[in-house]
Design an enzyme around this catalytic site. Structure first.
Site, PDB file in Angstrom:
ATOM      1  N   LYS A 178       9.907  -0.396  -6.777  1.00  0.00           N
ATOM      2  CA  LYS A 178       9.471  -0.903  -8.084  1.00  0.00           C
ATOM      3  C   LYS A 178       8.304  -0.047  -8.577  1.00  0.00           C
ATOM      4  CE  LYS A 178       6.689  -3.673  -9.968  1.00  0.00           C
ATOM      5  NZ  LYS A 178       6.380  -2.853 -11.170  1.00  0.00           N
ATOM      6  N   GLU A 254      -1.905  -1.266   0.715  1.00  0.00           N
ATOM      7  CA  GLU A 254      -2.904  -0.207   0.460  1.00  0.00           C
ATOM      8  C   GLU A 254      -3.605  -0.610  -0.828  1.00  0.00           C
ATOM      9  OE1 GLU A 254      -3.629   2.412   2.238  1.00  0.00           O
ATOM     10  OE2 GLU A 254      -1.987   2.412   3.685  1.00  0.00           O
ATOM     11  N   CYS A 288      -8.316   5.467  -5.468  1.00  0.00           N
ATOM     12  CA  CYS A 288      -8.818   4.387  -4.617  1.00  0.00           C
ATOM     13  C   CYS A 288      -9.938   4.860  -3.681  1.00  0.00           C
ATOM     14  CB  CYS A 288      -7.671   3.797  -3.812  1.00  0.00           C
ATOM     15  SG  CYS A 288      -6.697   5.077  -3.010  1.00  0.00           S
ATOM     16  N   GLU A 382     -14.271  -2.769  -7.994  1.00  0.00           N
ATOM     17  CA  GLU A 382     -13.634  -1.483  -8.268  1.00  0.00           C
ATOM     18  C   GLU A 382     -13.523  -1.292  -9.781  1.00  0.00           C
ATOM     19  OE1 GLU A 382      -9.461  -1.088  -7.280  1.00  0.00           O
ATOM     20  OE2 GLU A 382      -9.914   0.815  -6.297  1.00  0.00           O
TER      21      GLU A 382
END
Ligand code: NAD
Length: 493
Positions: A178, A254, A288, A382
């Site tokens: 996906k 992750e 990230c 973040e």
């Protein structure tokens, strides 16, 4: 780019004609509609999972010599290298990463990962225990885990798909991919390379497009999916883990990061300034492991900050398709809004913009924030934009407390020429990926993954390969009597 790229679901070897609801991605270069993609509802997801299930249960894909699966992966690596320039232009336009970085770091790096997993397929091993009595043979046999749902974000739409697909296919699994709803064209361009690859049965690889809800959620909840491998935000990772719990699926996550970078007076300052200014702002901070919290020893804090600001202001920002651009735009207005919401908290939380903090369309200027509390919103959450917070540390203990004081634990770097200090600090940092005197060094062979709320499991390397393998223990008894009966008979009385 004038033609609108049409993305499709791929089910059982067939690209499904687009019907029903669709969504669009836009060019980060000129704002035009770049791709139109269909939204897979629960029925379409079910078709894709059933195709993957049939391919796993009814074809010989999982039972072949690994060398045959390796040949499929080598062919995919060749095709990706041949198409690298066209695919890179598409990725750069769709997600805003500058073309040169996309071509050399992401797309050619992904081709290398196909080749790595071709080799890894042939190195998968089980175990025989040497501790058994002579009449027992006790072995541990590797098996593919089954049907895998591979859920991809937009920041490396090709590379992050390949590191999951490479490992899954090497192990003998089948998959439903996906892609992110921000980058349907980029992932589809990759998936088109699977067409007609010799030796790859229909249904081994399937694709469904659509947003997290309903498409991603239906995929994760599907009872015929054996494993979910997800890369994306920690918030989504949490939802995926909760949903997968209903059928106890294997899960690899992750997730997000907030990388601390610890700079000491004995560091090579020129190298640290180069690496951390690039590490903070490359990919528009949409990485990230971006260097987002720079923690500098008080003795060199002021001079390091001044020099860092000069570097940040000199970075070439521009159109992602221009060869001279190092820092491009953000992926979409939605992402700009997320960044804006956090920038709006800075002054309220007591912080100062040393430079940057301005937004123009999809462009956020490289931003340095000082005087900010370590637990403030911008310093602990973040941002996923070109925004870095600076902190002053009194000594090693203080630097470690600042570094480990957030809920993430993905990347970190240490800057010192004192090897004992480097060893001490790398041991104490709570992160899955720690660099010494560098940032952003990655290889297909080395495992990557998070600690704490940055994730579970590993990708790449043989550790990444094992995430797609279930070990089955098999014991053979060559003696003539059943051992429990023999033991019972040996008892007195
Ligand atoms: P996201 O979590 O919004 O989406 C990631 C993917 O999950 C998309 O395909 C999305 O459609 C899907 N999704 C969303 N909700 C879902 C649900 N309920 N069920 C199933 N699927 C769902 O993340 P994003 O904004 O696309 O990507 C940025 C994030 O990815 C950042 O947090 C970044 O740190 C993280 N990231 C992590 C790594 C790593 O290796 N640790 C690498 C790259 C990006």
């Amino acid at each position: 780019m004038n033609d609108v790229y049409a993305a499709h679901h791929l089910i059982d070897g067939e690209w499904i004609p687009v019907t029903g609801d669709t969504f669009e991605s836009h060019s980060t270069s000129d704002g035009s509609v770049l791709a139109r993609a269909p939204i897979a509802d629960a029925d379409m997801v079910d078709r894709a999972v059933k195709a993957a299930r049939r391919a796993f249960d009814e074809t010989d894909w999982k039972d072949r010599r690994a060398a045959e699966r390796a040949n499929v992966l080598l062919e995919l690596g060749r095709r990706l290298d041949d198409a690298a320039e066209d695919i890179s232009r598409l990725v750069s336009a769709e997600m805003g990463k500058p073309y040169r970085l996309t071509l050399e770091r992401e797309v050619r790096g992904a081709a290398d990962k196909f080749r790595y997993f071709a080799g890894a397929a042939r190195a998968i091993e089980g175990e025989v225990t040497g501790a058994s009595p002579a009449h027992i043979l006790d072995i541990s046999v590797p098996n593919p885990v089954g049907v895998c749902a591979l859920i991809i974000p937009w920041n490396d739409p090709v590379d992050l798909a390949v590191r999951k697909l490479g490992a899954a296919l090497a192990a003998g699994c089948t998959a439903v991919v996906k892609p992110s709803e921000e980058t349907p064209a980029s992932t589809e361009a990759l998936m088109r390379l699977f067409d007609g690859v010799p030796g790859l049965p229909d249904g081994v690889v399937n694709v469904v497009h659509g947003p997290g809800d309903p498409t991603g959620a239906a995929l994760v909840a599907h009872p015929d999916v054996d494993k979910v491998s997800f890369t994306g935000s920690t918030a989504t990772g949490r939802k995926i883990m909760a949903s997968a719990a209903a059928t106890l699926k294997r899960v690899s996550l992750e997730c997000g990061g907030k990388a601390p970078c610890l700079v000491f007076p004995d560091a090579d300052m020129e190298k640290a300034l180069d690496a951390l200014s690039w590490g903070a702002f490359l990919y528009g901070g949409q990485s990230c492991t971006a260097a987002t919290r720079i923690i500098v020893h008080t003795d060199v804090y002021d001079e390091f900050l001044d020099a860092f600001k000069a570097r940040a202001e000199a970075l070439p920002v521009g159109d992602p398709l221009e060869l001279t651009t190092l820092i491009g735009p953000l992926v979409s207005e939605r992402q700009v809004e997320r960044v804006r919401r956090l920038l709006d908290t800075v002054e309220e939380d007591g912080g100062t913009f040393l430079t940057g903090g301005t937004i123009d369309g999809l462009y956020v200027t490289p931003t340095i924030i000082t005087d900010i509390a370590p637990d403030s919103r911008v310093a602990s959450q973040e941002v996923f934009g070109p925004v870095v917070c600076f902190f002053r540390a009194e000594d090693e203990d203080h630097a470690i407390a600042l570094a480990n004081g957030v809920r993430y634990g993905l990347g970190a770097s240490v800057w010192t020429t004192n090897v004992n200090r480097a060893l001490r600090l790398t041991r104490r940092l709570e992160a899955g990926d720690v660099w010494v005197n560098t940032h952003y060094v990655r290889q297909s062979e080395t495992p990557f993954g998070g600690w704490k709320e940055s994730g579970l499991g590993r990708e790449l390397g043989m550790a990444g390969m094992r995430e797609y393998i279930a070990f089955k223990r098999i014991a053979f008894d060559t003696s003539e009597q059943f051992h429990l009966k023999a033991w019972w008979n040996s008892l007195e009385g």
